[in-house]
Design an enzyme around this catalytic site. Structure first.
Site, PDB file in Angstrom:
ATOM      1  CB  CYS A 260      -0.901  -0.005   1.235  1.00  0.00           C
ATOM      2  SG  CYS A 260      -2.023   1.422   1.309  1.00  0.00           S
TER       3      CYS A 260
ATOM      4  CB  CYS B 295      -2.059   3.875   8.020  1.00  0.00           C
ATOM      5  SG  CYS B 295      -3.108   4.660   6.769  1.00  0.00           S
TER       6      CYS B 295
ATOM      7  CB  CYS C 195      -1.564  -0.333   8.199  1.00  0.00           C
ATOM      8  SG  CYS C 195      -2.170  -1.513   6.971  1.00  0.00           S
TER       9      CYS C 195
ATOM     10  CB  CYS D 272     -15.933  -7.316   5.564  1.00  0.00           C
ATOM     11  SG  CYS D 272     -17.245  -7.165   6.799  1.00  0.00           S
TER      12      CYS D 272
ATOM     13  CB  CYS E 210     -19.382  -4.630   4.234  1.00  0.00           C
ATOM     14  SG  CYS E 210     -18.641  -3.060   4.740  1.00  0.00           S
TER      15      CYS E 210
ATOM     16  CB  CYS F 109     -19.345  -0.064   8.218  1.00  0.00           C
ATOM     17  SG  CYS F 109     -18.303  -1.000   9.350  1.00  0.00           S
TER      18      CYS F 109
ATOM     19  NE  ARG G 158     -18.886  -5.670  12.352  1.00  0.00           N
ATOM     20  CZ  ARG G 158     -19.027  -4.877  11.287  1.00  0.00           C
ATOM     21  NH1 ARG G 158     -17.956  -4.384  10.677  1.00  0.00           N
ATOM     22  NH2 ARG G 158     -20.214  -4.580  10.830  1.00  0.00           N
TER      23      ARG G 158
END
Length: 400
Positions: A65, A69, A72, A109, A142, A202, A272
């Site tokens: 990626c 972040c 991550c 998801c 999702c 979400c 969740r």
């Protein structure tokens, strides 16, 4: 305890607590912890009974990626030894989804690393959504693909997506300390795009990144103002090879207080328990089911969760039941309103629920300490962090 009685009453009325009340929950002592869980449990059971919704993650594209972040393992510059692969085919994703659905999940998801999808990526994911829905009647899907451009949410909705996930993760004030390649406002914009396209929004947070109690309350109040239908609460998994690898700031008790605070602020929203519950809640996971009404079954994106059967046994042993595919997760007032917190009219808040600092307080509230004591974590439980080596992107069967 007047604080807890007040918070229960407000939760049953869908009324927003004050910031002081939310902070007071985080500042409660271990001696009061079971009382806090019991109080928040009353609110959880009022809106969701004893049902637990199961969700299943599929990492469609792992690693590499370009975003930075800090939490991550898929980030730019990460040296974590995770699985790295490009887009898996729709048929493979559908087979992995079938394993999760067989284990009792009702929502799949679909997640892909990256800043955001290209139009070609949206086509890929649309094909995957159609493949999963054709082979699994009634499944919710999702998508979680990063920042959305104009029109992409509408295309995902047309392809059959039911929801879109994009987490705020932390407070606006501390966001630049965690990520520099995009902004907090970018994330808010994507959640709003999902809402505008008719997708169930979400959006959640990550706790344990060194944030203060004030930061946690800020992000949860911001989430309520955005009106998501579900709020995933992640507990940081400090993975070797990431900037936050040494951030072991959570105890099981701290995690329970955070979940209770989220439940009081978001009483009728699907809360969740997401990544990190096995690492930080550990043997107190069953207690957390009294606060949250939804969990992920099996593994996460790049790390392993506990065995799927262990999740099912835990739910049953704690006196809860898996939510059926034919059951509606959200309370009726949220469904008929097309989603949303359901509290704006009552609160009189035209600019978002996070601005009610001056709301009246029913009962006394103990003042939180100005400098909350750092949690005592003991030795970091690095033995509980395992890189995912099965499921999507491998030849091994998924954990479900």
């Amino acid at each position: 305890m007047d604080l807890l009685n007040t918070l229960v009453d407000k939760g049953l009325r869908r009324e927003l607590p004050t910031r002081e009340e939310a902070l007071a929950v985080l500042a409660t002592s271990d001696d009061d912890l079971l009382d806090v869980v019991a109080a928040a449990g009353k609110v959880r059971r009022h809106w969701f009974g004893r049902r637990v919704k199961l969700n299943y993650l599929i990492n469609l594209k792992s690693g590499l990626c370009p975003e930075d972040c800090s939490y991550c393992s898929q980030r730019l510059g990460s040296t974590a030894g995770i699985l790295k692969y490009t887009w898996i085919k729709p048929d493979e994703a559908s087979k992995v989804a079938a394993a999760g659905l067989a284990g009792g999940a009702k929502r799949v998801c679909l997640v892909a690393s990256g800043r955001g999808p290209t139009d070609r990526d949206v086509d890929r994911v649309s094909d995957t959504i159609k493949a999963i829905k054709e082979q699994n009647e009634g499944v919710e899907v999702c998508a979680c693909l990063g920042l959305l451009s104009d029109g992409q949410a509408e295309r995902l909705r047309a392809a059959g997506a039911d929801a879109y996930n994009h987490n705020l993760n932390t407070s606006e004030a501390t966001y630049e300390d965690i990520t520099t390649t995009h902004t907090y406002a970018d994330r808010v914009d994507t959640v709003q795009k999902a809402h505008g396209a008719g997708l169930s929004a979400c959006s959640g947070l990550i706790a344990g990144m060194g944030e203060s109690d004030e930061d946690l309350v800020d992000v949860v109040f911001s989430l309520r103002a955005l009106d998501p239908d579900s709020v995933p609460v992640n507990f940081l998994i400090p993975m070797d090879g990431t900037p936050l690898a040494k951030e072991w700031n959570l105890t099981p008790q701290r995690c329970l207080r955070i979940l209770a605070m989220v439940r009081f602020v978001c009483p009728d929203i699907e809360v969740r328990i997401a990544g990190g519950r096995e690492v930080h809640l550990r043997t107190l996971q069953p207690l957390a089911l009294n606060l949250a009404n939804s969990i992920f079954l099996g593994d996460y994106l790049t790390s392993e969760g506990q065995a799927g059967q262990a999740d099912l046994d835990m739910i049953a042993d704690a006196g809860f039941e898996v939510e059926g595919a034919d059951e509606v997760t959200l309370p009726e007032h949220r469904v008929t309103a097309g989603g949303g917190c359901g509290s704006h009219a009552e609160a009189g808040c035209g600019s978002g629920c996070g601005s009610h600092e001056g709301a009246s307080v029913c009962g006394s509230v103990p003042a939180p300490a100005t400098e909350p004591a750092a949690p005592t974590t003991g030795e970091p439980r690095t033995d509980l962090v395992a890189v995912r080596r099965r499921g999507a992107g491998t030849d091994l069967a998924p954990n479900a």
